[in-house]
Structure formats: structure tokens, C-alpha cells
Design an enzyme around this catalytic site. Structure first.
Site, mmCIF file in Angstrom:
data_model
loop_
_atom_site.group_PDB
_atom_site.id
_atom_site.type_symbol
_atom_site.label_atom_id
_atom_site.label_comp_id
_atom_site.label_asym_id
_atom_site.label_seq_id
_atom_site.Cartn_x
_atom_site.Cartn_y
_atom_site.Cartn_z
ATOM 1 N N SER A 22 104.817 -18.671 26.488
ATOM 2 C CA SER A 22 104.649 -18.118 27.842
ATOM 3 C C SER A 22 104.150 -16.676 27.820
ATOM 4 C CB SER A 22 105.979 -18.178 28.603
ATOM 5 O OG SER A 22 106.971 -17.406 27.937
ATOM 6 N N ASN A 109 118.322 -16.545 28.324
ATOM 7 C CA ASN A 109 118.533 -17.114 29.660
ATOM 8 C C ASN A 109 118.861 -16.035 30.696
ATOM 9 O OD1 ASN A 109 118.169 -19.481 28.311
ATOM 10 N ND2 ASN A 109 120.207 -20.314 28.681
ATOM 11 N N THR A 154 96.165 -19.983 76.353
ATOM 12 C CA THR A 154 97.013 -21.063 75.856
ATOM 13 C C THR A 154 96.090 -22.267 75.664
ATOM 14 O OG1 THR A 154 97.593 -21.933 78.047
ATOM 15 C CG2 THR A 154 99.020 -20.219 77.148
ATOM 16 N N HIS A 155 96.322 -23.033 74.621
ATOM 17 C CA HIS A 155 95.459 -24.170 74.277
ATOM 18 C C HIS A 155 93.998 -23.724 74.097
ATOM 19 C CE1 HIS A 155 98.803 -26.796 75.489
ATOM 20 N NE2 HIS A 155 98.896 -26.018 76.547
ATOM 21 N N SER A 276 74.001 -12.920 55.371
ATOM 22 C CA SER A 276 73.567 -14.218 54.862
ATOM 23 C C SER A 276 72.352 -14.011 53.959
ATOM 24 C CB SER A 276 73.201 -15.129 56.035
ATOM 25 O OG SER A 276 72.454 -16.246 55.601
ATOM 26 N N LYS A 282 72.732 -12.653 60.616
ATOM 27 C CA LYS A 282 74.154 -12.950 60.467
ATOM 28 C C LYS A 282 74.985 -11.721 60.093
ATOM 29 C CE LYS A 282 75.940 -16.391 60.585
ATOM 30 N NZ LYS A 282 76.062 -17.398 59.524
ATOM 31 N N ASN A 284 78.920 -11.822 59.023
ATOM 32 C CA ASN A 284 80.001 -12.790 58.823
ATOM 33 C C ASN A 284 81.356 -12.111 58.598
ATOM 34 O OD1 ASN A 284 78.121 -14.907 58.938
ATOM 35 N ND2 ASN A 284 77.691 -14.731 56.750
ATOM 36 N N GLU A 289 87.997 -14.680 56.805
ATOM 37 C CA GLU A 289 87.908 -16.056 56.321
ATOM 38 C C GLU A 289 88.589 -16.208 54.962
ATOM 39 O OE1 GLU A 289 83.768 -16.986 56.441
ATOM 40 O OE2 GLU A 289 83.716 -17.164 58.626
ATOM 41 N N TYR A 316 120.206 -23.274 32.582
ATOM 42 C CA TYR A 316 118.785 -23.043 32.336
ATOM 43 C C TYR A 316 118.136 -24.296 31.750
ATOM 44 C CZ TYR A 316 114.393 -21.116 30.720
ATOM 45 O OH TYR A 316 113.056 -20.876 30.536
ATOM 46 N N GLN A 321 110.457 -22.106 33.108
ATOM 47 C CA GLN A 321 109.358 -21.256 32.639
ATOM 48 C C GLN A 321 108.203 -21.273 33.646
ATOM 49 O OE1 GLN A 321 108.367 -20.960 28.342
ATOM 50 N NE2 GLN A 321 106.383 -21.835 28.927
ATOM 51 N N LYS A 324 107.405 -18.282 37.037
ATOM 52 C CA LYS A 324 106.783 -16.960 37.127
ATOM 53 C C LYS A 324 105.334 -16.968 37.602
ATOM 54 C CE LYS A 324 108.741 -16.460 33.142
ATOM 55 N NZ LYS A 324 109.960 -17.246 33.457
#
Length: 461
Positions: A22, A109, A154-155, A276, A282, A284, A289, A316, A321, A324
Site C-alpha cells: 500500500s 492496526n 419551482t419545477h 470552442s 462559444k 462555455n 460543468e 482489523y 486497506q 484510504k
């Protein structure tokens, strides 16, 4: 040869070494591992479990190793499997048998449980600090847009008029909860697992309260089995991060909508937008995003750790392992997103004219029209029906509630008088909503005042 090889008669297969190792990711815990070892060695010396001069020598050498690691002078190896065994090998190479005494009354441990907990505990204030910076950016935007009227939705349908400042404070309150969630998480994880040993503490007279004190914990964990097997703190942290990223993603979605030509409520600063390769017109919202997309990574980290832990018996197990990497990735993702998102919010400009134009459409003063009748004495449900008919009439005739002639109003109810047009103005609709938490400028100023006090407390802590 492995430090634990005494029980074995054959060398571990190279494929198992690679699979088991690890160090490629837990090398990040070198500072926490050294910090924990210094506290443990100090306690061993104070308790007479090892000689004081040997404890001092261990501590001194560990401090030198920390400096050398941070200067890039130390290389970790897969042969030593993980950060704990790498550090023990390095220490023993420097001071021989004295270095071998460090692991007295300690197991990997409780060592890894400590290192991991220390790491998360140290990162929480970093994330909180970034959230405080975001709150300050939202306060600045809100203070400058108290009178910038826009539609509330709303909606995703125009609903009632609000202000841009009111919208900023909505997100500010979400991030405020994120801060307190992280603070709650920090409080619950403020217990030290060191001294739990492999699972059942030690026959040596270790002082767990002393090591907890040296490491800045409020107290040691109450049960040694729980001490080595608990990863609730990491799961809770990932849950808080997931909720935080959900808030960032929702906000990102609004930013993406608001800066589109269909809305054009805001303009992103050129430094926080992209173009773009083929369409020269464009601009963006890539920052928003990407934040929206990276939210899935943090969700994935939470689900990963929940899945790892769901079937593990005490105490343990090697499955742990896998705890992390998802936490490291979530921390990296959150700490990557927050500063750039904050800068994007801080530098955007508001198109007041477009927001007001949108607020003038969609009959968003319809509720205020019904309230107007209710204030004149008509039951609200009856008023609601009348205004619904008026809206239908407006749709058929191409009018809005603001342009519909008074005589048309009075055809449906004598309650309507000339003052109806004042009641339906956007300024009246917004300014009249002075209820605590509402969009009226004085109500939003109170929200800003509360948030400033909250931020000040964190900055002074």
C-alpha cells in the site's frame, strides 16, 4: 526479509508483494505516522517501558527523517509494504536495535487507525477554510444585488419574484450547513485509537491518555476493538463531502443555466470560462460543468467505503486497506473544486436588465394578485380561482397581469381597484416579503448579517 517473517518458511511471492503493498498511496501518511510514533516513543520513555534515553534517540531520529522526507531525500520501497514498515526500517537502519523498540506495545492496526484519523482531522479545517472563503464571496455578491429582481422558480417554471441576493443567500445557507457538518464530524472523531494495539491493548503499562494529549485528541477511544476497526469517521467525512459536492453541483447547474443565452442572467469572467475549437462564438461554463461532473467521484468514494466496511467482522481486516484511496481522492477533488468555484462566483457579473425582463413574464405576480384580494376580505381559495381565470384570459388576449386594463379586472371581481397595479409591481412583490428569511432587501440584509457573524466566528477560532 519482512519484519513479520518469523512465522513463515517461504518468501512471499512477488505478485502477492505487489498486491499487498500500500506504500504507493499510504506514503501520504508519512507525517502522521512520524507524529504518532513520536508520541508513542515519548510515552514509552515516560512510562519506563523503554529507557528514556532510547525514547529520546527515537524521537530525535524521527524528526530528522521527517525533514529528510520533506526535502525529497528519502525513497520508500515496496519491499517494506506500507508507510509504517518503511518508517520502521528507515529508523532501524539509523539507530539499530533502539529503533526496534519503537513498536513495543503497538500494532500496525492501531498505528494505521491513528495515522488515517490524524490525516482526515487535519484536512477538515482546510476544507472549512475554503468554504468560509466561498461564503465571503457569496456575501459580496449578495450585498451588491439586494435590488436585482429576478424570477424564482419551482419545477424550473417562473414562480414568484425574488432577488439575486436572495438566491445567493440560499446557497450560502447550504454551505453553512456543510461547515457545521464537518465541524460535527471533527468533534466525533476527536478520540485517539493509539494504544488499542492489535485489538486488545497491551500488558505493558501504556498511558493512552498521555498519547491522546500529545497528539491533540480530546481523549482515547473507549474500546480497543472499536479503536482498530472503526472507520465511521471516514464514512461520515465522505458523507459530509458528498453533501457539499451536491450543493456545489446544484449551484453549478444554476450557473450553467443562468449564463446560457436562453437566460443570460449572468456573465462569467473570461478567466473562468472556456471557448470552442470550432465555434468562435462559444463561451462555455466549464468550471461549473467539471464541478458538476466531479461530484460523482466523491459519491463514488462514499459508496466504496460503505461497501468495503459493510461485511467486515471485528476487528482489523485487510479489506480496510481500501479505506484510504477513496478518502484521499475525495479530499483532492473537494480541495480542487472549491477555490476555483469560489473565484468563478466572485468574478461573475449580473445582468439586471435580463433578470428583470424575465421577472416581468410568466405571471409571477399571480400569488400577489390573489393575496391582494385576500387582503380585501375575499377567502384566499376563492381569490386563487379568480386569479387563475384572469391568467387564462391574459394568455388568450396576449396581456400580462400588469397590462390588463382595470375594467377587465373588475369584470371578474369588484374588489379590484386602481391600487391593484401598485400591488402587482415587482418592487412591491419583493419588498413586501419582509418575513424572516424572505427576499425583501431588509430580510436579506439580516441573512447577510447572520452569515457574517458565522464567518467571523470561524475566522477567529
Amino acid at each position: 526479509m519482512k519484519l513479520w517473517a518469523g512465522r513463515f518458511q517461504k518468501e512471499t511471492d512477488d505478485k502477492v508483494n505487489d498486491f499487498n503493498s500500500s506504500i504507493s498511496f499510504d506514503a501520504r501518511l508519512y507525517k502522521q505516522d512520524i507524529t504518532g510514533s513520536i508520541a508513542h516513543a515519548t510515552m514509552l520513555g515516560e512510562q519506563g517501558i523503554i529507557a528514556r534515553e532510547e525514547a529520546d534517540k527515537i524521537v530525535e531520529t524521527l524528526k530528522v527523517l521527517l525533514t529528510e522526507i520533506e526535502d525529497g531525500k528519502v525513497e520508500f520501497t515496496k519491499d517494506s509494504e506500507d508507510i509504517h514498515m518503511n518508517m520502521e526500517v528507515l529508523l532501524t537502519e539509523r539507530i539499530g536495535a533502539t529503533g526496534k523498540r519503537l513498536h513495543t506495545a503497538r500494532s500496525r492496526n492501531d498505528q494505521v487507525a491513528l495515522d488515517f484519523r490524524l490525516f482526515v482531522k487535519e484536512e477538515i479545517p482546510v476544507i472549512i477554510g475554503m468554504l468560509v472563503d466561498l461564503e465571503k464571496a457569496l456575501i459580496r455578491q449578495a450585498e451588491s444585488t439586494l435590488d436585482a429582481i429576478m424570477p424564482g422558480y419551482t419545477h424550473l417554471q417562473r414562480a414568484q419574484p425574488i432577488t439575486f441576493a436572495h438566491a445567493m443567500m440560499a446557497y450560502a445557507n447550504m454551505f453553512r450547513r456543510d461547515i457545521t457538518r464537518l465541524e460535527d464530524c471533527m468533534e466525533r472523531m476527536d478520540e485517539s485509537p493509539l494504544g488499542s494495539g492489535a485489538l486488545a491493548t497491551s500488558t505493558h503499562p501504556v498511558d493512552r491518555f498521555r498519547t491522546a494529549e500529545l497528539l491533540g485528541f480530546a481523549k482515547p477511544m473507549d474500546n480497543s476493538l472499536d479503536g482498530v476497526s472503526d472507520r465511521d469517521f471516514a464514512i461520515e467525512f465522505l458523507s459530509a463531502c458528498s453533501i457539499l459536492m451536491m450543493h456545489l453541483s446544484r449551484f453549478s447547474e444554476e450557473i450553467i443555466l443562468w449564463c446560457s443565452w436562453e437566460f443570460k442572467f449572468i456573465e462569467l469572467d473570461d478567466a473562468y470560462a472556456t471557448g470552442s475549437s470550432i465555434m468562435p462564438q462559444k463561451k462555455n461554463p466549464d468550471v461549473a460543468e467539471l464541478v458538476r461532473g466531479k461530484t460523482g467521484r466523491v459519491y463514488g468514494s462514499l459508496i466504496t467505503l460503505l461497501t468495503v466496511m459493510k461485511g467486515i467482522p471485528l476487528a482489523y481486516n485487510k479489506d480496510m486497506q481500501e479505506d484510504k484511496e477513496p478518502v484521499f481522492d475525495a479530499i483532492d477533488t473537494v480541495e480542487l473544486c472549491l477555490p476555483v468555484f469560489t473565484a468563478m462566483i466572485d468574478t461573475l457579473t449580473v445582468n439586471r436588465a435580463n433578470m428583470r425582463k424575465a421577472a416581468n413574464g410568466g405571471f409571477i405576480s399571480a400569488t400577489d394578485c390573489a393575496d391582494y384580494l385576500a387582503k380585501k376580505g375575499m377567502p384566499f381559495r376563492e381569490a386563487y380561482g379568480i386569479v387563475g381565470k384572469l391568467v387564462g384570459h391574459c394568455v388568450d388576449t396576449g396581456h400580462s397581469l400588469e397590462t390588463l386594463p382595470l375594467e377587465e379586472y373588475q369584470k371578474v371581481s369588484p374588489y379590484f381597484q386602481e391600487d391593484v397595479f401598485d400591488a402587482l409591481s415587482l418592487e412591491t412583490c419583493v419588498g413586501g416579503r419582509k418575513v424572516y428569511g424572505g427576499p425583501a432587501p431588509e430580510a436579506v440584509l439580516k441573512q447577510i448579517e447572520n452569515l457574517k457573524a458565522f464567518v467571523k466566528e470561524r475566522e477567529e477560532a
